[in-house]
Design a protein around this motif. Structure first.
Motif, short mmCIF file in Angstrom:
data_model
loop_
_atom_site.label_atom_id
_atom_site.label_comp_id
_atom_site.label_asym_id
_atom_site.label_seq_id
_atom_site.Cartn_x
_atom_site.Cartn_y
_atom_site.Cartn_z
N ILE A 240 0.71 -1.18 -0.05
CA ILE A 240 -0.01 0.07 0.04
C ILE A 240 0.91 1.24 0.01
O ILE A 240 1.69 1.58 1.02
N PHE A 241 0.82 1.99 -1.05
CA PHE A 241 1.55 3.35 -1.20
C PHE A 241 1.08 4.40 -0.20
O PHE A 241 1.68 5.35 0.13
N ARG B 138 6.29 7.04 -8.55
CA ARG B 138 6.98 6.67 -9.46
C ARG B 138 8.09 5.72 -8.96
O ARG B 138 8.52 4.46 -9.32
N HIS B 139 8.84 6.24 -7.79
CA HIS B 139 9.94 5.74 -7.19
C HIS B 139 9.46 4.48 -6.62
O HIS B 139 10.21 3.39 -6.62
N MET B 140 8.38 4.34 -5.73
CA MET B 140 7.92 3.05 -5.43
C MET B 140 7.44 2.29 -6.45
O MET B 140 7.89 1.03 -6.10
N CYS B 141 6.95 2.74 -7.58
CA CYS B 141 6.80 1.68 -8.63
C CYS B 141 7.99 0.94 -8.97
O CYS B 141 8.28 -0.17 -9.43
N THR C 254 3.06 -9.04 -5.54
CA THR C 254 2.06 -9.48 -6.39
C THR C 254 1.25 -8.03 -7.03
O THR C 254 0.96 -7.95 -8.03
N TYR C 255 1.10 -7.19 -5.92
CA TYR C 255 0.17 -6.19 -6.26
C TYR C 255 0.85 -4.77 -5.81
O TYR C 255 1.57 -5.03 -4.60
N ILE C 256 0.62 -3.67 -6.33
CA ILE C 256 0.71 -2.29 -5.54
C ILE C 256 -0.58 -1.70 -5.71
O ILE C 256 -1.57 -2.09 -6.52
N VAL D 258 4.36 0.03 -14.12
CA VAL D 258 4.85 -1.34 -14.00
C VAL D 258 4.09 -2.03 -15.32
O VAL D 258 4.48 -3.33 -15.09
N GLY D 259 3.48 -1.52 -15.93
CA GLY D 259 2.88 -2.28 -17.27
C GLY D 259 2.33 -3.56 -16.69
O GLY D 259 1.39 -3.53 -15.89
#
Length: 224
Positions: free
Chosen positions: A129-130, A141-144, A153-155, A178-179
């Protein structure tokens, strides 16, 4: 998409700190009725919900370090493992926002790597969880970028307890970063089928909501 497929994209959420056990029983009955992917719950009630869901394929989704993310890494790792051992089939943990805002990316990556590793070791879905309402686009973006190295598995956009929830713009930003390598969960303030579909069309693969039944019923009504 049909109603069953939509339901399997929903984490049906009950994270109130004062929920009665009767509320949890009703929540699990609704989850079974519609066939949601998970019930997203606080960890202390996992054993109860696991028992209530035993005759279904609905999983318990543990909320780790919720909602502030301000536990130590060691505490988060312990909570993750304990939740899994108690019956969680998926884990959503809150990243350390102080470290993100301070630019301590090494800490953030180490935390993510250690929690995700415990989930992978046990074959459990992990979600980071961001809490995007507190982050700049550069921080998102940095977290990604970190997630692309660690491979949870997920953001996930939000806890739903911050100053803002999921936005279409944030889902698009995360998807652009992340595409198809990492899945995206949109959560926080999603209460209607229209909102859910906007998130899905923007790139979300899972929806966190306390209104899963409302969303599915609206879908059915619109697709008669």
């Amino acid at each position: 998409m049909n109603a069953k497929e939509l339901a399997k994209m929903i984490d049906h959420t009950l994270l109130s700190p004062y929920a009665h056990e009767d509320d949890l029983r009703a929540h699990c009955e609704v989850a079974k009725k519609y066939g949601f992917k998970t019930v997203a719950i606080n960890n202390a009630v996992i054993p109860l919900c696991k028992e209530l869901l035993k005759d279904s394929d609905v999983l318990c989704d543990a909320a780790v370090s919720f909602p502030l993310g301000q536990c130590t890494v060691e505490t988060k790792v312990f909570e993750t493992v304990d939740a899994i051992e108690k019956g969680a089939g998926e884990v959503d943990y809150v990243a350390n926002l102080v470290k993100i805002k301070s630019g301590d990316w090494a800490y953030v990556e180490d935390e993510m790597a250690r929690i995700v590793a415990e989930c992978k070791k046990r074959g459990i879905v992990s979600k980071v969880i961001f809490e995007n309402c507190y982050l700049t686009d550069d921080e998102k973006r940095h977290m990604c970028e970190i997630a692309l190295r660690v491979k949870p598995t997920y953001i996930k956009t939000s806890t739903g307890f911050g100053t803002g929830g999921a936005t279409v713009e944030d889902v698009r930003l995360m998807k652009a970063c992340v595409g198809d390598e990492i899945l995206i969960k949109a959560a926080g303030g999603i209460r209607t089928y229209e909102q859910a579909m906007a998130m899905i069309e923007a790139g979300a693969n899972r929806i966190g909501t306390s209104k899963g039944d409302v969303i599915v019923e609206q879908f059915i009504a619109e697709n008669k």
